[in-house]
Each structure stands twice: as structure tokens, then as C-alpha cells.
Design a protein around this motif. Structure first.
Motif, PDB file in Angstrom:
ATOM      1  N   MET A   1      -6.454  -5.914  -9.520  1.00 61.79           N
ATOM      2  CA  MET A   1      -5.830  -6.963  -8.715  1.00 61.79           C
ATOM      3  C   MET A   1      -4.321  -7.022  -8.966  1.00 61.79           C
ATOM      4  O   MET A   1      -3.678  -8.027  -8.717  1.00 61.79           O
ATOM      5  CB  MET A   1      -6.471  -8.319  -9.012  1.00 61.79           C
ATOM      6  N   GLY A   2      -3.751  -5.916  -9.422  1.00 64.57           N
ATOM      7  CA  GLY A   2      -2.311  -5.831  -9.595  1.00 64.57           C
ATOM      8  C   GLY A   2      -1.621  -5.529  -8.283  1.00 64.57           C
ATOM      9  O   GLY A   2      -2.212  -4.980  -7.352  1.00 64.57           O
ATOM     10  N   CYS A   3      -0.359  -5.894  -8.198  1.00 63.98           N
ATOM     11  CA  CYS A   3       0.449  -5.620  -7.013  1.00 63.98           C
ATOM     12  C   CYS A   3       1.854  -5.262  -7.488  1.00 63.98           C
ATOM     13  O   CYS A   3       2.769  -6.076  -7.454  1.00 63.98           O
ATOM     14  CB  CYS A   3       0.487  -6.820  -6.075  1.00 63.98           C
ATOM     15  N   HIS A   4       2.020  -4.032  -7.940  1.00 63.60           N
ATOM     16  CA  HIS A   4       3.298  -3.577  -8.484  1.00 63.60           C
ATOM     17  C   HIS A   4       4.193  -3.147  -7.324  1.00 63.60           C
ATOM     18  O   HIS A   4       4.151  -1.998  -6.885  1.00 63.60           O
ATOM     19  CB  HIS A   4       3.076  -2.416  -9.458  1.00 63.60           C
ATOM     20  N   ARG A   5       4.982  -4.066  -6.835  1.00 58.26           N
ATOM     21  CA  ARG A   5       5.838  -3.781  -5.678  1.00 58.26           C
ATOM     22  C   ARG A   5       7.062  -2.985  -6.150  1.00 58.26           C
ATOM     23  O   ARG A   5       8.173  -3.459  -6.189  1.00 58.26           O
ATOM     24  CB  ARG A   5       6.244  -5.090  -5.003  1.00 58.26           C
ATOM     25  N   GLN A   6       6.808  -1.726  -6.521  1.00 57.27           N
ATOM     26  CA  GLN A   6       7.784  -0.943  -7.256  1.00 57.27           C
ATOM     27  C   GLN A   6       8.826  -0.279  -6.367  1.00 57.27           C
ATOM     28  O   GLN A   6       8.613  -0.096  -5.180  1.00 57.27           O
ATOM     29  CB  GLN A   6       7.075   0.128  -8.076  1.00 57.27           C
ATOM     30  N   HIS A   7       9.927   0.098  -7.007  1.00 54.61           N
ATOM     31  CA  HIS A   7      10.893   0.975  -6.371  1.00 54.61           C
ATOM     32  C   HIS A   7      10.660   2.422  -6.789  1.00 54.61           C
ATOM     33  O   HIS A   7      11.135   3.334  -6.137  1.00 54.61           O
ATOM     34  CB  HIS A   7      12.315   0.574  -6.741  1.00 54.61           C
TER      35      HIS A   7
ATOM     36  N   ASN B   1       0.820  -1.209   0.000  1.00 56.71           N
ATOM     37  CA  ASN B   1       0.000   0.000   0.000  1.00 56.71           C
ATOM     38  C   ASN B   1       0.853   1.258   0.000  1.00 56.71           C
ATOM     39  O   ASN B   1       0.345   2.347  -0.271  1.00 56.71           O
ATOM     40  CB  ASN B   1      -0.912   0.036   1.227  1.00 56.71           C
ATOM     41  N   ILE B   2       2.139   1.119   0.328  1.00 56.34           N
ATOM     42  CA  ILE B   2       3.033   2.259   0.458  1.00 56.34           C
ATOM     43  C   ILE B   2       4.159   2.156  -0.568  1.00 56.34           C
ATOM     44  O   ILE B   2       4.711   1.070  -0.785  1.00 56.34           O
ATOM     45  CB  ILE B   2       3.667   2.326   1.873  1.00 56.34           C
ATOM     46  N   TYR B   3       4.459   3.265  -1.214  1.00 60.38           N
ATOM     47  CA  TYR B   3       5.640   3.369  -2.065  1.00 60.38           C
ATOM     48  C   TYR B   3       6.701   4.141  -1.299  1.00 60.38           C
ATOM     49  O   TYR B   3       6.426   5.197  -0.736  1.00 60.38           O
ATOM     50  CB  TYR B   3       5.286   4.082  -3.365  1.00 60.38           C
ATOM     51  N   ASN B   4       7.930   3.619  -1.284  1.00 56.02           N
ATOM     52  CA  ASN B   4       9.031   4.245  -0.563  1.00 56.02           C
ATOM     53  C   ASN B   4      10.167   4.517  -1.527  1.00 56.02           C
ATOM     54  O   ASN B   4      10.570   3.639  -2.290  1.00 56.02           O
ATOM     55  CB  ASN B   4       9.503   3.328   0.576  1.00 56.02           C
ATOM     56  N   SER B   5      10.702   5.732  -1.493  1.00 51.11           N
ATOM     57  CA  SER B   5      11.713   6.138  -2.464  1.00 51.11           C
ATOM     58  C   SER B   5      13.103   6.261  -1.845  1.00 51.11           C
ATOM     59  O   SER B   5      13.932   7.014  -2.338  1.00 51.11           O
ATOM     60  CB  SER B   5      11.321   7.488  -3.080  1.00 51.11           C
ATOM     61  N   SER B   6      13.340   5.511  -0.772  1.00 49.52           N
ATOM     62  CA  SER B   6      14.586   5.704  -0.019  1.00 49.52           C
ATOM     63  C   SER B   6      15.703   4.773  -0.465  1.00 49.52           C
ATOM     64  O   SER B   6      16.533   4.353   0.331  1.00 49.52           O
ATOM     65  CB  SER B   6      14.327   5.504   1.468  1.00 49.52           C
TER      66      SER B   6
ATOM     67  N   PHE C   1       4.878   7.408   0.125  1.00 48.80           N
ATOM     68  CA  PHE C   1       3.731   7.837  -0.661  1.00 48.80           C
ATOM     69  C   PHE C   1       2.750   6.678  -0.802  1.00 48.80           C
ATOM     70  O   PHE C   1       3.040   5.543  -0.420  1.00 48.80           O
ATOM     71  CB  PHE C   1       4.176   8.295  -2.049  1.00 48.80           C
ATOM     72  N   ALA C   2       1.587   6.955  -1.390  1.00 53.16           N
ATOM     73  CA  ALA C   2       0.662   5.876  -1.746  1.00 53.16           C
ATOM     74  C   ALA C   2       1.239   5.099  -2.920  1.00 53.16           C
ATOM     75  O   ALA C   2       1.844   5.673  -3.825  1.00 53.16           O
ATOM     76  CB  ALA C   2      -0.699   6.456  -2.106  1.00 53.16           C
ATOM     77  N   SER C   3       1.046   3.783  -2.917  1.00 51.24           N
ATOM     78  CA  SER C   3       1.597   2.956  -3.985  1.00 51.24           C
ATOM     79  C   SER C   3       0.833   3.179  -5.291  1.00 51.24           C
ATOM     80  O   SER C   3      -0.306   3.653  -5.294  1.00 51.24           O
ATOM     81  CB  SER C   3       1.548   1.476  -3.600  1.00 51.24           C
ATOM     82  N   TYR C   4       1.482   2.815  -6.370  1.00 51.21           N
ATOM     83  CA  TYR C   4       0.876   2.986  -7.694  1.00 51.21           C
ATOM     84  C   TYR C   4      -0.476   2.302  -7.804  1.00 51.21           C
ATOM     85  O   TYR C   4      -1.478   2.892  -8.209  1.00 51.21           O
ATOM     86  CB  TYR C   4       1.828   2.439  -8.765  1.00 51.21           C
ATOM     87  N   ASP C   5      -0.532   1.001  -7.479  1.00 49.26           N
ATOM     88  CA  ASP C   5      -1.774   0.268  -7.701  1.00 49.26           C
ATOM     89  C   ASP C   5      -2.855   0.697  -6.727  1.00 49.26           C
ATOM     90  O   ASP C   5      -4.046   0.558  -7.019  1.00 49.26           O
ATOM     91  CB  ASP C   5      -1.554  -1.244  -7.643  1.00 49.26           C
ATOM     92  N   LEU C   6      -2.488   1.240  -5.564  1.00 54.83           N
ATOM     93  CA  LEU C   6      -3.496   1.771  -4.654  1.00 54.83           C
ATOM     94  C   LEU C   6      -4.144   3.024  -5.245  1.00 54.83           C
ATOM     95  O   LEU C   6      -5.365   3.195  -5.194  1.00 54.83           O
ATOM     96  CB  LEU C   6      -2.870   2.098  -3.295  1.00 54.83           C
TER      97      LEU C   6
END
Length: 639
Positions: A542-548, A76-81, A343-348
Motif C-alpha cells: 500500500m505504498g505510493c512512492h511518487r518518485q523522481h 503507476n508511471i515513473y517519468n525520468s524527464s 517506465f513502470a513505477s517502483y511500487d507497481l
């Protein structure tokens, strides 16, 4: 689990401090949160011991980590660290790189267990034996403590699966074995059933838990057990030796089908009880979702249990530091908004754009171009890198690289909150159990009883649509509401829960519970975690883009960006997403148990690694879990 843990737990709550809180029941002139037993002279003194359970013991779990484990781990969270830190470790399923979130969450939850057990084992019996208060008053305090202990064990079980059950912290074996998941959940159910029996329907003070709270928690616990039963995971000895004795004559527990029906029926009954009694207890769904999460509305009518942080306090363990997780450190005493890293994740964001409803979306994330008048004040001077100017509402340039900020847990600065929020403490009492969850628990329980498509569909849809209509309040008012759900299945219910409880630490547990339901559900959740469903199906939600990394800039030339990026065409721009680098395997050897200290080779949905400092000192923690003997507490809890 070594003695050091319990010494640590005890010391953290025995430090000297005085409390001032958002509710009077947390006020005390006692120098210690937990008084000596000879200071228990009346019911108010006993209630002071339970007041502590609403705040300090939860501190390290509440301090960002329930969001790390419950939301970041569920993408649910995107982290850019740059792949460092606790948040990123959870997002990328790399806990072995950073285990502080596990250690502190584990310690904090056992802190709750320990302090609740003192109330149950020592303070309440002392008050009853010495006629300090009535038995009903004392049992009501025990009900509060058992509620807290039940909730803590639910979190422990959903994160670590098999964990030690601690009846008496003073006499606990430092080389404890873990108890089986099914025993831990049933132990929590026993506590919550006791709480439902003795707590009043209307809380004794605003912010305290009630009978409605206990039944709401029971609905959560029962659907967890129902999912476990549906997957045929309960052992034969548990059915015969525990359930048959505790619920004697209620059902036939020998088959998975009857046990599934039993738990889901109890979940539905508990949910209906909580919903039915809500109004008489002073509860109800808030009309506007966004207003639930304003500090001025602490302990609003929808909240059934919240961490009672102390407004304007700088004392250890009494503040709410979550706002700093999602806003600029350099602006912490001024305006509030976007963090440097989280931040909020892309797929969220994609999900909210499709199904969120405006008021719910605004309450959870900050869509580009939205304004939040109450998050700033004309006298604040902080300027954001995206062009925020003094006195202007919050805006984000849609043609920028800025990802979408998180709104939930962000309440504003001192000038926008009547000086409630200060640096390091927003003063917000964080909801951990809300009435809307009970509505969705009821829908899940009914689907568990009758299937996803059944003759009771109207009742299933009634609860889900009550939550959905509130999310679409603005659209209903302006005539653009897309309409009630005509059908709901486990996938759409999962996504509804994701939108409703974002940044409340629940989504990972929802994924885990779904995986309990049988091999097909387990495979689906593993595929979901690994972003395989978008390859197999047409529904991108139903995607789960566990992105960087992701951005929203329009007209991006992806050929210059490098692989592996994904472009999803939208009417207002292009999404750019980097794919995940770590997969969930869920590997559990046959006739084994689910724990591993090497998450890179045998990762699974059911259990994170034990904190290495704990398992290194308690070698039995890594051995096969053992059953819990309920015989010593069954009669006590039933009578």
C-alpha cells in the motif's frame, strides 16, 4: 464553457477523410465521417454515423492522456524527464505547470458528448420519422450513442467532479454552470440504461457495443453512485425530485443506507447480467492475459468496448500513438521496448512481484530478464542501449540502472505485426471496458451491500479469484500457484484492480471512488497518495512512492547517493527511490464545493482544475454547481 469549444468539437469530426479500419463497420466511402442528414437513406447510413463514435472523437483523450490522468496521476508511471512535460505534471500532482493534458482531455470527451448528441437528437429521430429503418434499428443506434455519451460523462465526472451536462450542443449556453456530480453520474446512468434496453446481446458487427457492454458500463456507474451514497453525499432534493420520479416505487431514497443498498444492488444485478449473457454474446475471459494486448487479437472476446483505431492509417485521429509513449523514438519503425522517459513505477513493480502472477505481469510490464519473441523480428536492426542485439529476444541486465519498461500498449514493429503497426500508429484497438472489470465490479458491489466480511463472502471471492486464477495461469500449470484468495477487503481489491487494469486509465478513478465512501476512506486514500500508509502499517504494497528516480542496481552505497532515498532489501537487489515532493491535501471548505484553480494550496482527490482556457472564458464554471432538471428526459428515457 464557450461556443468556441463546440465549434472546435464540430470541426474536428467534419474534416474530409475516408476510413479503413480493423473492422468493416468503420469502412465508408463517404468523404465525411458524419453525413448530412439527407444522406441518411437506410440503416447502414445511420450506422455509419455511430461508427464514427468508436474512433475520432476520442482521439485526444486516447492519445496518451487517459493514461496520464488515470495512471500517471495515480503513480503507476515513473517519468525520468526532469520534472517537465504533461506526464511528469500528472505524476507529481502539478497540473498548473502543464495543463495540455487537461485541456485536450476535456475537449475530446466533450467531442464524444457532442457527436453522440447529434445522433440522439437529430439522426435517429429523422430516420424514425421518415421510415428509413425500423424503430428498433434506430433505437439500437441511439443506444450506441448513449453508451458513448454515458462513458464520456463518467470520465468527466471522475476527473472534474462537477461538469456541465450538454443536452443539445447547438443550443448550449456558452456561460454554462457546472452540474453537480450526482446529477452527472445519474445522467450517465440514464443513458446507459437506455443502451442496455435497446442494444442487442450479440453486437451487430465485431467491435461494436452490445447489451453486455451496456450492463458492464452500468455496473461501473452504479458502484460509483453506491460509493457516493455510502459517504452520504447525495443531496436531499436529488433524492426526492430525481430518484423518486425516475425509479418510482423501487425504494425509499430518504436515507443514505437505503440509497447505498439500492445502487449497490443494481450494480450487482448489472454485473451478473453482463457475466451471464457474455457467452451468448460471444464474450468471455481470455485464457491468457498477455494475449489480450496483442494487435493480432484486436477486439478479442474479453473486450466490451475498445477505441477502434485504423490499422496502417496516417490520417488525423484514426491511429493509436500509445506505443510511442513506452518505446524508443529512434526505434519506432523497428523493435519496440523501453522508452527514454516512461517506465513502470517502483511500487507497481513491487506489487507485481508479490501478487501479479506471471502471465499478467508479462502483459503489463517487462520484468528484467523476460523475453518477448513477438516484439522483434530477425530482419529488424535497431539496437537498444542495454545491449539488445539483432535477432535476440528482449532482455534487461538485472544489475543495470535500467528501470522496468511498460509492456501494455506495446505490440511490436511492422515485421512483428504483419505490417499492422507503423510509425505513429500501432493499429491496436485500445480496450476501455473489459469483462474482467465486471467480475471485480461484482465483488465491490457485494462488499458494498454486505460489508467486507459477511455471509456472502464466497460470492465475493468467486469473482475475484476468477480474475486471479487467470493471472496465475502459468503457476497453476506448473504447480506453484499460491492459492485462491481466502479473504478480500477493499484494500486488496484496490490492488487487484491496479494490477489488472494498469495502463488502461482506471486506477485514479478507483482511488477517487474509494474516497467517496466516507471520511475514514477519504483519509485513507489521501494518506495512500502521500505514502503515509507504509509508515503506519506493515504492508509495503500500500505504498505510493511518487518518485523522481529509482534504480535496481545491487549493492548500492546509499550514503553516497544523497537524501531522501529509500532502500528496500530484496533477494535479487536493492530498490532506490526518491520520495515525493508534492502532497495531496484534499481541502474542501465546509458548505463549499471542491473546485480550485490553485492546486498547490487546496488540492483534492475529487477534482482536477478545469482547463484554464475554459474557466477564463466561462466565469460560471468556477461558481457553485447547480442541479440538473431531469423532468424533460425522464419520460423519454423510460418509454
Amino acid at each position: 464553457m464557450r461556443c468556441k469549444l463546440y465549434k472546435y468539437v464540430l470541426c474536428t469530426v467534419m474534416g474530409s477523410m475516408s476510413l479503413t479500419a480493423c473492422d468493416d463497420y468503420l469502412d465508408t466511402t463517404n468523404e465525411r465521417i458524419t453525413p448530412a442528414i439527407d444522406e441518411l437513406t437506410d440503416i447502414s447510413a445511420l450506422r455509419a454515423t455511430t461508427a464514427n463514435l468508436y474512433a475520432q472523437p476520442w482521439y485526444y483523450f486516447h492519445k496518451q492522456r487517459f493514461i496520464m490522468l488515470g495512471d500517471a496521476r495515480a503513480n503507476n508511471i515513473y517519468n525520468s524527464s526532469s520534472n517537465v512535460g504533461e506526464m511528469n505534471a500528472q505524476i507529481t500532482l502539478n497540473e498548473e505547470k502543464q495543463t495540455a493534458s487537461l485541456l485536450y482531455s476535456w475537449g475530446s470527451l466533450y467531442n464524444v458528448v457532442t457527436q453522440a448528441s447529434y445522433v440522439i437528437n437529430d439522426y435517429v429521430p429523422y430516420c424514425i420519422e421518415n421510415d428509413i429503418c425500423t424503430e428498433a434499428e434506430a433505437n439500437g443506434c441511439a443506444g450506441e450513442a448513449r453508451f458513448m455519451r454515458a462513458l464520456a460523462y463518467w470520465y468527466l465526472a471522475m476527473y472534474w467532479h462537477d461538469v456541465p451536462i450538454v443536452d443539445n450542443p447547438v443550443g448550449q449556453d456558452p456561460m454554462a454552470y457546472a452540474n453537480r456530480f450526482e446529477d452527472v453520474i445519474q445522467y450517465a446512468i440514464c443513458d446507459a440504461e437506455y443502451a442496455a434496453r435497446w442494444l442487442p446481446t450479440t453486437p451487430t458487427e465485431k467491435g461494436r457495443v452490445s447489451n453486455v457492454s451496456a450492463n458492464a458500463l452500468l455496473s461501473r456507474l452504479y458502484i460509483t453512485a453506491g460509493a457516493w451514497a455510502k459517504g452520504n453525499h447525495f443531496t436531499a432534493d436529488f433524492k426526492e425530485q430525481t430518484l423518486d420520479r425516475y425509479y418510482a416505487g423501487d425504494a425509499d431514497y430518504t436515507s443514505s443506507a437505503t440509497l447505498t443498498e439500492f445502487y449497490y444492488a443494481k450494480a450487482a444485478a448489472a454485473a451478473r447480467k453482463a457475466i451471464g449473457d457474455a457467452s451468448s454474446g460471444g464474450y468471455g475471459l481470455m485464457d491468457d492475459y498477455e494475449q489480450i494486448f496483442r494487435v493480432q487479437n484486436n477486439n478479442c472476446k474479453e473486450v466490451l468496448f475498445a477505441i477502434q483505431t485504423v490499422a496502417s492509417s496516417t490520417s488525423y485521429g484514426l491511429g493509436n500513438e500509445l506505443q510511442g509513449l513506452f518505446c524508443y523514438d529512434r526505434c519506432i519503425t523497428k523493435n519496440y521496448g523501453m522508452t527514454y522517459f516512461n517506465f513502470a513505477s517502483y511500487d507497481l513493480v513491487l506489487l507485481y512481484a508479490q501478487r501479479g502472477g506471471l502471465t499478467r505481469t508479462r502483459g503489463n510490464i517487462m520484468p528484467h530478464g523476460m523475453t518477448y519473441d513477438y516484439l522483434y523480428h530477425e530482419q529488424d536492426t535497431c539496437k537498444f542501449h542495454n545491449g539488445h542485439k539483432q535477432g535476440d529476444p528482449w532482455t534487461v541486465d538485472r544489475d543495470s540502472w535500467n528501470p522496468v519498461a511498460v509492456k501494455k500498449q506495446v505490440v511490436g514493429g511492422p515485421l512483428g505485426t504483419d505490417n499492422i503497426a507503423i510509425q505513429g500508429n500501432s493499429g491496436f484497438c485500445t480496450p476501455m471496458l473489459r469483462l474482467s472489470e465486471v467480475y471485480l465490479n461484482l465483488s465491490e458491489a457485494l462488499m458494498g451491500l454486505y460489508g467486507e466480511e459477511n455471509s456472502h463472502r464466497a460470492k465475493v471471492l468467486e469473482s475475484v479469484n476468477a480474475v486471479r486464477r487467470r493471472a496465475y495461469k502459468t503457476e497453476i500449470a506448473n504447480g506453484t500457484y499460491p492459492g485462491d484468495y481466502a479473504t478480500v477487503n477493499l484494500d486488496s481489491l484496490l490492488l487487484e484492480r491496479r494490477m489488472e487494469f494498469f495502463a488502461e486509465g482506471l486506477y485514479w478513478t478507483d482511488i477517487v471512488r474509494r474516497s467517496f465512501m466516507g471520511d475514514s476512506h477519504l483519509r485513507r486514500m489521501v494518506n495512500y497518495q502521500n505514502n503515509k500508509l507504509v509508515e503506519q502499517e506493515t504492508d509495503p504494497l500500500m505504498g505510493c512512492h511518487r518518485q523522481h528516480n529509482y534504480g535496481y542496481r545491487k549493492n548500492v552505497d546509499l550514503t553516497k547517493m544523497g537524501a531522501p532515498y529509500l532502500k528496500v532489501s530484496e533477494s535479487d537487489g536493492s530498490y532506490v527511490v526518491l520520495q515525493p515532493s508534492h502532497s495531496c491535501v484534499h481541502s474542501i471548505p465546509e458548505d463549499s464545493y471542491c473546485h480550485s484553480q490553485d492546486m498547490t494550496t487546496s488540492d483534492n482527490l475529487w477534482s482536477m482544475i478545469y482547463p484554464p482556457t475554459e474557466s477564463a472564458q466561462d466565469v460560471n464554471l468556477l461558481k457553485a454547481p447547480v442541479s440538473y432538471d431531469f423532468s424533460s428526459i425522464i419520460e423519454k428515457l423510460k418509454n
